[in-house]
Write an enzyme that holds these catalytic residues in place. Structure first.
Site, mmCIF file in Angstrom:
data_model
loop_
_atom_site.group_PDB
_atom_site.id
_atom_site.type_symbol
_atom_site.label_atom_id
_atom_site.label_comp_id
_atom_site.label_asym_id
_atom_site.label_seq_id
_atom_site.Cartn_x
_atom_site.Cartn_y
_atom_site.Cartn_z
ATOM 1 N N ASP A 37 0.809 -1.222 0.000
ATOM 2 C CA ASP A 37 0.000 0.000 0.000
ATOM 3 C C ASP A 37 0.845 1.276 0.000
ATOM 4 O O ASP A 37 0.441 2.310 0.546
ATOM 5 C CB ASP A 37 -0.964 0.023 1.205
ATOM 6 C CG ASP A 37 -1.896 -1.164 1.205
ATOM 7 O OD1 ASP A 37 -2.245 -1.626 0.101
ATOM 8 O OD2 ASP A 37 -2.280 -1.618 2.293
ATOM 9 N N LYS A 40 1.731 2.277 -4.988
ATOM 10 C CA LYS A 40 2.283 1.734 -6.241
ATOM 11 C C LYS A 40 1.355 2.023 -7.411
ATOM 12 O O LYS A 40 1.802 2.390 -8.487
ATOM 13 C CB LYS A 40 2.506 0.214 -6.109
ATOM 14 C CG LYS A 40 3.498 -0.159 -5.022
ATOM 15 C CD LYS A 40 3.630 -1.661 -4.879
ATOM 16 C CE LYS A 40 2.379 -2.346 -4.387
ATOM 17 N NZ LYS A 40 1.998 -2.039 -3.006
ATOM 18 N N GLY A 64 -4.631 -4.298 -3.762
ATOM 19 C CA GLY A 64 -5.621 -3.258 -4.050
ATOM 20 C C GLY A 64 -4.844 -2.015 -4.417
ATOM 21 O O GLY A 64 -4.195 -1.410 -3.561
ATOM 22 N N HIS A 65 -4.827 -1.688 -5.708
ATOM 23 C CA HIS A 65 -4.048 -0.543 -6.181
ATOM 24 C C HIS A 65 -4.999 0.578 -6.584
ATOM 25 O O HIS A 65 -5.829 0.400 -7.478
ATOM 26 C CB HIS A 65 -3.155 -0.955 -7.361
ATOM 27 C CG HIS A 65 -2.145 -2.000 -6.981
ATOM 28 N ND1 HIS A 65 -1.313 -2.602 -7.880
ATOM 29 C CD2 HIS A 65 -1.824 -2.536 -5.778
ATOM 30 C CE1 HIS A 65 -0.532 -3.470 -7.256
ATOM 31 N NE2 HIS A 65 -0.829 -3.457 -5.975
ATOM 32 N N THR A 66 -4.881 1.705 -5.905
ATOM 33 C CA THR A 66 -5.820 2.804 -6.122
ATOM 34 C C THR A 66 -5.250 3.816 -7.097
ATOM 35 O O THR A 66 -4.103 4.238 -6.957
ATOM 36 C CB THR A 66 -6.105 3.530 -4.786
ATOM 37 O OG1 THR A 66 -6.293 2.539 -3.781
ATOM 38 C CG2 THR A 66 -7.319 4.423 -4.880
ATOM 39 N N THR A 153 -5.894 -11.478 3.771
ATOM 40 C CA THR A 153 -7.046 -10.841 3.115
ATOM 41 C C THR A 153 -8.166 -11.872 2.884
ATOM 42 O O THR A 153 -9.201 -11.525 2.340
ATOM 43 C CB THR A 153 -6.619 -10.253 1.752
ATOM 44 O OG1 THR A 153 -6.085 -11.327 0.958
ATOM 45 C CG2 THR A 153 -5.563 -9.174 1.910
ATOM 46 N N GLN A 247 1.938 -5.933 -3.260
ATOM 47 C CA GLN A 247 2.416 -6.041 -1.876
ATOM 48 C C GLN A 247 3.723 -5.253 -1.707
ATOM 49 O O GLN A 247 3.971 -4.343 -2.486
ATOM 50 C CB GLN A 247 2.560 -7.510 -1.443
ATOM 51 C CG GLN A 247 1.243 -8.255 -1.292
ATOM 52 C CD GLN A 247 0.667 -8.786 -2.591
ATOM 53 O OE1 GLN A 247 1.366 -9.384 -3.390
ATOM 54 N NE2 GLN A 247 -0.617 -8.582 -2.818
ATOM 55 N N THR A 322 -8.483 -3.209 -0.278
ATOM 56 C CA THR A 322 -9.088 -4.510 -0.573
ATOM 57 C C THR A 322 -10.085 -4.915 0.499
ATOM 58 O O THR A 322 -11.178 -5.365 0.216
ATOM 59 C CB THR A 322 -7.973 -5.586 -0.720
ATOM 60 O OG1 THR A 322 -7.163 -5.220 -1.830
ATOM 61 C CG2 THR A 322 -8.534 -6.976 -0.958
ATOM 62 N N THR A 323 -9.711 -4.736 1.766
ATOM 63 C CA THR A 323 -10.566 -5.238 2.851
ATOM 64 C C THR A 323 -11.223 -4.115 3.651
ATOM 65 O O THR A 323 -12.080 -4.392 4.493
ATOM 66 C CB THR A 323 -9.729 -6.103 3.824
ATOM 67 O OG1 THR A 323 -8.630 -5.304 4.296
ATOM 68 C CG2 THR A 323 -9.194 -7.351 3.152
ATOM 69 N N GLY A 324 -10.817 -2.871 3.423
ATOM 70 C CA GLY A 324 -11.393 -1.740 4.160
ATOM 71 C C GLY A 324 -10.885 -1.636 5.597
ATOM 72 O O GLY A 324 -11.295 -0.750 6.343
HETATM 73 P P1 GDP Z 1 -0.833 0.368 -3.511
HETATM 74 O O1 GDP Z 1 -1.437 -0.908 -3.053
HETATM 75 O O2 GDP Z 1 0.625 0.441 -3.268
HETATM 76 O O3 GDP Z 1 -1.189 0.698 -4.938
HETATM 77 O O4 GDP Z 1 -1.465 1.514 -2.603
HETATM 78 P P2 GDP Z 1 -3.017 1.676 -2.207
HETATM 79 O O5 GDP Z 1 -3.747 2.168 -3.382
HETATM 80 O O6 GDP Z 1 -3.525 0.451 -1.549
HETATM 81 O O7 GDP Z 1 -2.910 2.765 -1.070
HETATM 82 C C1 GDP Z 1 -2.320 3.981 -1.277
HETATM 83 C C2 GDP Z 1 -3.338 5.050 -0.959
HETATM 84 O O8 GDP Z 1 -2.690 6.294 -0.959
HETATM 85 C C3 GDP Z 1 -4.462 5.170 -1.979
HETATM 86 O O9 GDP Z 1 -5.613 5.592 -1.339
HETATM 87 C C4 GDP Z 1 -3.948 6.260 -2.926
HETATM 88 O O10 GDP Z 1 -4.994 6.935 -3.603
HETATM 89 C C5 GDP Z 1 -3.272 7.155 -1.938
HETATM 90 N N1 GDP Z 1 -2.155 7.961 -2.432
HETATM 91 C C6 GDP Z 1 -1.112 7.613 -3.219
HETATM 92 N N2 GDP Z 1 -0.223 8.605 -3.282
HETATM 93 C C7 GDP Z 1 -0.728 9.612 -2.512
HETATM 94 C C8 GDP Z 1 -0.253 10.897 -2.138
HETATM 95 O O11 GDP Z 1 0.831 11.322 -2.503
HETATM 96 N N3 GDP Z 1 -1.054 11.631 -1.314
HETATM 97 C C9 GDP Z 1 -2.263 11.204 -0.877
HETATM 98 N N4 GDP Z 1 -2.994 11.991 -0.110
HETATM 99 N N5 GDP Z 1 -2.717 9.985 -1.187
HETATM 100 C C10 GDP Z 1 -1.953 9.203 -1.982
HETATM 101 P P1 IMO Z 2 -0.954 -4.121 -2.266
HETATM 102 O O1 IMO Z 2 -0.537 -4.687 -3.596
HETATM 103 C C1 IMO Z 2 -0.909 -4.510 2.051
HETATM 104 C C2 IMO Z 2 -1.031 -8.552 3.697
HETATM 105 C C3 IMO Z 2 -2.276 -8.957 4.451
HETATM 106 C C4 IMO Z 2 -1.654 -9.900 5.470
HETATM 107 C C5 IMO Z 2 -0.561 -10.598 4.657
HETATM 108 C C6 IMO Z 2 -0.971 -11.942 4.109
HETATM 109 O O2 IMO Z 2 -2.251 -3.421 -2.297
HETATM 110 O O3 IMO Z 2 0.152 -3.350 -1.653
HETATM 111 P P2 IMO Z 2 -2.549 -12.662 2.093
HETATM 112 O O4 IMO Z 2 -3.997 -12.406 1.862
HETATM 113 O O5 IMO Z 2 -1.668 -12.148 1.023
HETATM 114 O O6 IMO Z 2 -2.258 -14.081 2.427
HETATM 115 O O7 IMO Z 2 -2.220 -11.825 3.443
HETATM 116 O O8 IMO Z 2 -0.258 -9.722 3.591
HETATM 117 N N1 IMO Z 2 -1.276 -8.058 2.323
HETATM 118 C C7 IMO Z 2 -1.184 -6.773 1.971
HETATM 119 N N2 IMO Z 2 -0.955 -5.675 2.716
HETATM 120 N N3 IMO Z 2 -1.040 -4.405 0.724
HETATM 121 C C8 IMO Z 2 -1.241 -5.491 -0.037
HETATM 122 O O9 IMO Z 2 -1.242 -5.446 -1.382
HETATM 123 C C9 IMO Z 2 -1.360 -6.742 0.581
HETATM 124 N N4 IMO Z 2 -1.579 -8.005 0.141
HETATM 125 C C10 IMO Z 2 -1.514 -8.788 1.219
HETATM 126 O O10 IMO Z 2 -2.902 -7.868 5.054
HETATM 127 O O11 IMO Z 2 -1.022 -9.169 6.476
HETATM 128 MG MG MG Z 3 -2.942 -1.567 -1.795
#
Ligand code: GDP
Ligand code: IMO
Ligand code: MG
Length: 446
Positions: A37, A40, A64-66, A153, A247, A322-324
């Protein structure tokens, strides 16, 4: 003889095309440098503008990539984030574990939002599939672990990779072959029902699972292909490929905080094994890290801080895509990111969520761990030791003003620049991107 000459010409042509393209190709692996998270998805979306192909190489719909484009928020779980840029080819590589009904749902959701998927998405024939017994076993094992649970997850990722390693997995190539799929699935359900029974869980009905997966298989068939050949052909033609990590480094099955990890290689090497593109065709590794640290799920987290967590959650930030679940939050940990730079060979760093620290008066950065009389400059492998480690902090003065309008290095407050320089230096790599908001535009290139 003539045929031999023709072959020679083809191979020499290939050789020279590789040599001449050597200096123009830029195949980039993007990895998370913390516990996932890191942002990416946002950075991939920004970089995709310059790429021809985006490839997911590991993980599954645990990711979960936002990506925020204007007012529209997209959350991608299996489809590479590159799909949001028109005309870019996206590949789900052989190293990914695919939940077929979940992928169909994701594709249909994207289509409803006007995203063009057909013709742009390619799925590896050899990617393994996640079946309902994987999800049930994931749940059962977590429940049995009680307070020692991993906090997965519950998407069945661990059991699916376990089946792959045990050579009892089913692959996309099986799913799209109706006869073979029915035969293999019947056998796998029979065996897994025995295991489920032992857990005290309800057995699965072959007919029900088969019907759901057949329907998904029929919908996915047109995307399924030999992506290894396709990607290597693209490499030969000098296309720019972006490998989208899921991850983060410390969730890696080998290098993470085991057993509180996921079940794939989330580090740079996973991009090669998970795509079939060899290491000597990769040109750059970008590490994405937040300006602070977060973690979802259980496991050691030395710099965890209730103070920073409460502040970020009050702003409505840091809830899992992904899970909130609310993410655990903490100060920036340079022990972790330094090790990530080492393991992944990170050439450049992208720092996200700088704006998350905008209001703070003082900001802490962990520069080492203390365990009793011992100081650690790396992450100890013994989980019990890591759990007891106390972070050694350096403090920085906060900038206490909004950064989200900054579009160049000079636009950033001096204290924010100092902070960024310090965390990049402590991590041991070069800062190349700073993100100051979730939107595409809220990005600074250095
Ligand atoms: P990922 O799994 O690495 O793609 O990251 P996630 O999408 O799960 O979580 C990153 C969160 O940070 C998301 O809600 C993005 O929209 C948010 N985000 C990414 N870069 C920035 C930033 O520079 N500032 C803010 N406020 N939010 C960001
Ligand atoms: P992105 O790509 C953050 C964590 C889970 C748990 C561990 C094992 O969005 O960065 P799993 O379901 O993979 O067996 O869970 O890994 N986990 C993540 N944490 N971002 C993720 O993906 C994750 N994918 C799995 O929360 O601790
Ligand atoms: Mg994520």
């Amino acid at each position: 003889m003539r045929r031999l000459r023709a072959w020679k010409q083809i191979w020499l042509g290939r050789f020279f095309s590789c040599v001449s393209l050597k200096f123009t190709m830029a195949n980039t692996i993007l990895v998370g440098a913390q516990w996932g998270d890191e942002g990416k998805g946002k950075i991939i979306d920004v970089l995709t503008e310059r790429a021809d192909i985006v490839v997911r190489t590991q993980g599954g719909n645990n990711a979960g990539h936002t990506v925020l484009i204007g007012k529209q928020k997209y959350v991608l779980h299996l489809v590479p984030s590159g799909i949001l840029r028109r005309g870019k080819k996206c590949v789900i590589g052989n190293g990914v574990v695919i939940d077929p009904p979940a992928l169909v749902e994701e594709i249909e959701g994207l289509k409803r939002l006007g995203v063009r998927v057909d013709g742009n998405l390619f799925i590896s024939e050899t990617a393994h599939i996640v079946l309902p017994y994987h999800r049930l076993l994931d749940e059962q094992r977590e429940a049995r672990k009680g307070k020692n649970k991993i906090g997965t997850t519950k998407r069945g990722i661990g059991p699916a990779y376990a089946d792959k390693a045990a050579r009892t997995g089913l692959r996309m190539i099986d799913l799209v072959d109706a006869g073979r799929f029915a035969e293999l699935l019947r056998d796998r359900i029979r065996e897994n029902n025995e295991v489920l029974k032992a857990f005290g869980a309800k057995a699965l009905s072959f007919a029900k699972v088969h019907a759901i997966y057949r329907e998904a298989g029929d919908k996915l068939r047109r995307f399924v292909t030999n992506t290894v050949v396709m990607l290597n052909e693209a490499v030969r033609r000098g296309k720019d490929i972006l490998f989208e990590g899921a991850q983060g480094t410390f969730l890696d099955i080998d290098h993470g905080t085991y057993p509180f990890v996921t079940s794939s290689n989330t580090t740079a090497g996973g991009a090669c094994t998970g795509s079939g593109v060899p290491p000597n065709r990769m040109h750059k590794v970008i590490g994405v890290m937040k300006a602070y640290t977060t973690r979802v799920g259980e496991g050691p987290f030395p710099t965890e801080s209730v103070e920073i967590g409460d502040m970020l959650h009050a702003l409505g930030r840091e809830f899992g895509a992904t899970t909130g679940r609310p993410r655990r939050c903490g100060w920036f940990d340079s022990v972790v990111t330094r090790q990530a730079v080492m393991i992944n060979g990170i050439d450049e760093l992208a720092v996200t969520n700088l704006d998350g620290l905008d209001t703070l008066e003082r900001i802490k950065v962990c520069v080492g761990y203390r365990h009793g009389s011992k100081l650690y400059a790396h992450v100890p492998n013994d989980g019990r030791v890591l759990k007891e480690c106390q972070p050694v902090y350096e403090e920085f003065q906060g900038w206490q003003c909004p950064t989200n309008k900054a579009r160049s290095w000079q636009d950033l407050p001096v204290r924010a620049r100092r902070y960024l320089e310090a965390i990049a230096e402590l991590s041991g790599s070069r800062l190349s991107i700073v993100s100051v908001g979730p939107d595409r535009e809220e990005t600074i290139f250095l």
